[in-house]
Design an enzyme around this catalytic site. Structure first.
Site, PDB file in Angstrom:
ATOM      1  N   ASP A  79      48.467 -58.886  68.951  1.00 41.30           N
ATOM      2  CA  ASP A  79      49.537 -57.888  68.818  1.00 41.30           C
ATOM      3  C   ASP A  79      50.344 -58.056  67.529  1.00 41.30           C
ATOM      4  O   ASP A  79      51.587 -58.088  67.554  1.00 41.30           O
ATOM      5  CB  ASP A  79      50.490 -57.969  70.014  1.00 41.30           C
ATOM      6  CG  ASP A  79      49.784 -57.901  71.354  1.00 41.30           C
ATOM      7  OD1 ASP A  79      48.724 -57.264  71.427  1.00 41.30           O
ATOM      8  OD2 ASP A  79      50.292 -58.496  72.327  1.00 41.30           O
ATOM      9  N   GLU A 255      49.931 -46.879  73.642  1.00 41.60           N
ATOM     10  CA  GLU A 255      50.919 -47.960  73.564  1.00 41.60           C
ATOM     11  C   GLU A 255      51.029 -48.463  72.127  1.00 41.60           C
ATOM     12  O   GLU A 255      50.410 -47.939  71.210  1.00 41.60           O
ATOM     13  CB  GLU A 255      50.530 -49.111  74.500  1.00 41.60           C
ATOM     14  CG  GLU A 255      49.171 -49.703  74.227  1.00 41.60           C
ATOM     15  CD  GLU A 255      48.722 -50.681  75.297  1.00 41.60           C
ATOM     16  OE1 GLU A 255      49.488 -50.955  76.235  1.00 41.60           O
ATOM     17  OE2 GLU A 255      47.588 -51.182  75.195  1.00 41.60           O
TER      18      GLU A 255
END
Length: 590
Positions: A79, A255
């Site tokens: 991430d 997302e």
């Protein structure tokens, strides 16, 4: 898409729903009250540590003078988010229940990175002491605001009842301020500052109540941000993407949004497809930061989902990206992806990769991001590859040695659910670990100093001085994917004899009971120190020991790395390798 492809995404949804409950819990204990009790001191001393990577891909793809390897951060560094101030680049990643939270790196050129430790390093403010390893904190964003010369790190924290938080600093190298709670739900927030200084936060969230159309249906929301009070402006929220690029196709898990502005237009980049085999990156455009946003006709702009399962040097699950303007005006994107082993298992976890981005047209596209990814890239013009030298983070095949004589532990060493300083200290003889009365299988801080597994093939070895007093005492090494999936290899005692034991711990699904099995044990003549080694060749792991400078002796044969794999054990982390001590051992010699 076949039913099996949704397995990981359903697991993710279940985890997120359960973690959402955690954000509502109030944090009622002081951090020092949560520490496990230390028994009377009987501590192992570790010395002469060495980790060595041995992946074949780096032997087959030798670097030329103008090349560098991707991933730039090997092991569990998922991430990624990135920002720039002048010629300084800062990048953050997820850390879940690892401590400190949110690892941060600095670079001048996007090739050579320095490990600055963790953003959330104050356990009284961020304390994941009672969270599963895949909870804690994840999906950070980092943004430099030139209007007030301030860096903002924003993230979702599933511990302490924090929820979505933001921290600030003028200089990331000098530490960060205290977390500020933000009043909105959802996950994966990032912050954007417009040319006029106005702030916005975008994030993933559930659809409005009663409007969820299918499993995996999510939305992207935007809020206006009050810079003076560091808060979202009540009532300013708006859904700017519903479902994904085409809701008629039922896209899942839109997302990880990031908002950019280029040539007067606003671009919203998001991950779509879930963080597994259908992962991708998509892009939208608008004339207004609050939309409407129109998807690019050439989406996705990054994915690896269309290629054969058995391709050589496979990189998969690419997505969750962020863009930055690099040296000489060239754009680059950092993103997560995985490098499965020969049995398609993901033991190194989600790693941070980088690619150049072509933004010469209307929409950005990751260069070679829609073909099978290669392990090396051309360096930006004028950059010298110094990875692994002069304090820069290594990649490729490398050796990391530590004799534990430095005043401060290397930032690569981390704790789990609490600071390493609570149990680890440097002495004249080496690293001393004071055992907690917690077991590696408990959802509590453990007295284990961890290093991420960064290669599919590696060796991890150390010398240990230790004499347990009872069968409840054990010290050694561990290979851990989570609290339910791990191997323990260490020295304990039975009656008046010392033993080496190898234990496999697993819980393969939410409904089954945990299973612990001592695979092998042997009595040893422990008069001084013992050498312990973990080796892996893809999915095959071996645990070995040596006494009196003798050759290593394997214990337990070759065992499977299946339970050390993200796709088998579940969760979002990769395998961690640790130096471990406990006073609540349950790996009893046979």
């Amino acid at each position: 898409m076949k039913k099996s492809k949704f397995k990981l995404f359903r697991k993710r949804q279940t985890v997120l729903l359960s973690l959402g409950v955690l954000t509502m819990l109030s944090f009622t204990h002081k951090h020092n009250e949560d520490l496990p009790v230390k028994p009377p001191k009987n501590s192992p001393i570790f010395s002469n540590f060495k980790y060595q990577g041995n992946d074949q891909v780096y032997k087959d793809y030798v670097l030329k003078s103008d090349e560098f390897y991707t991933p730039i951060l090997q092991g569990c560094y998922p991430d990624p988010a990135i920002t720039r101030k002048g010629d300084d680049y800062y990048m953050v990643c997820s850390s879940f229940a690892m401590f400190p939270g949110v690892p941060i790196f600095h670079s001048k050129d996007l090739v050579n990175w320095t490990d600055l430790g963790g953003v959330l390093n104050n356990v009284s403010e961020f304390n994941p002491h009672d969270t599963g390893i895949s909870a804690g904190v994840y999906a950070p964003g980092i943004t430099y605001n030139p209007h007030n010369d301030t860096f903002y790190m924003i993230v979702t924290a599933f511990s302490n009842g924090l929820g979505n938080i933001i921290v600030k600093t003028k200089d990331p190298k000098k530490g960060w301020g205290s977390p500020i709670k933000l009043d909105f739900g959802g996950i994966d927030p990032s912050i954007f500052f417009d040319d006029n200084g106005k702030g916005y936060i975008v994030h993933n969230d559930a659809p409005d109540p009663g409007k969820e159309l299918y499993n995996g249906h999510r939305v992207i929301k935007i809020w206006e941000y009050d810079l003076e009070n560091d808060a979202v402006i009540p009532g300013s929220d708006k859904i700017i993407v519903d479902g994904g690029t085409d809701i008629n196709k039922k896209p899942i898990w839109i997302e990880a949004p990031h908002l950019y502005k280029k040539d007067g237009s606003y671009y919203l980049m998001c991950a779509e497809g879930g963080t597994g085999g259908w992962h991708s990156e998509v892009i939208f455009k608008s004339d207004n930061p609050k939309g409407p946003f129109i998807p690019a006709p050439n989406n996705p702009i990054l994915t690896q989902r269309y290629f054969g399962r058995d391709r050589k040097n496979k990189v998969d699950w690419a997505g969750h990206a962020d863009l930055v303007e690099g040296p000489n005006g060239k754009y680059y994107g950092v993103f997560l992806a995985v490098r499965p082993n020969e049995k398609h298992r993901v033991n190194t976890g989600r790693e941070t990769f980088i690619l150049p981005v072509d933004w010469s047209g209307e929409f950005p596209v990751f260069e070679n991001g829609l073909v099978p990814l290669e392990p090396k890239l051309k360096m930006p013009e004028g950059v010298e590859n110094m990875t692994g030298k002069n304090g820069f983070f290594p990649n490729g095949n490398f050796t990391f040695s530590d004799d534990f004589t430095s005043e401060k532990l290397n930032n690569r060493w981390i704790g789990l659910r609490g600071p390493r300083e609570h149990f680890a200290s440097i002495t004249k003889k080496g690293l001393e670990i004071e055992p907690f009365n917690t077991n590696i299988k408990e959802v509590k801080p453990t007295s284990t100093l961890f290093l991420r597994q960064q290669h599919n093939s590696f060796s991890f070895e150390t010398v240990m001085e230790y004499k347990p007093k009872s069968e409840k005492d054990l010290a050694g090494v561990v290979a851990l994917q989570n609290e339910n999936s791990n191997y323990v290899f260490g020295v304990t005692k039975k009656d008046n004899d010392f033993y080496i034991v190898l234990q496999r711990n697993e819980k393969m699904d939410r409904t089954s009971n945990a299973s612990s099995k001592v695979i092998a044990s042997t009595k040893i003549d422990l008069k001084s120190s013992v050498k312990l080694k973990i080796e892996a060749n893809g999915d095959d792991y071996q645990f070995s020991y040596s006494l009196k400078e003798e050759d290593f002796i394997n214990l337990g044969g070759t065992v499977s790395g299946d339970i050390l794999s993200t796709d088998v054990a579940g969760g979002f982390t990769g395998c961690l390798l640790g130096l471990y001590a406990t006073s609540t051992n349950d790996a009893y010699p046979e």
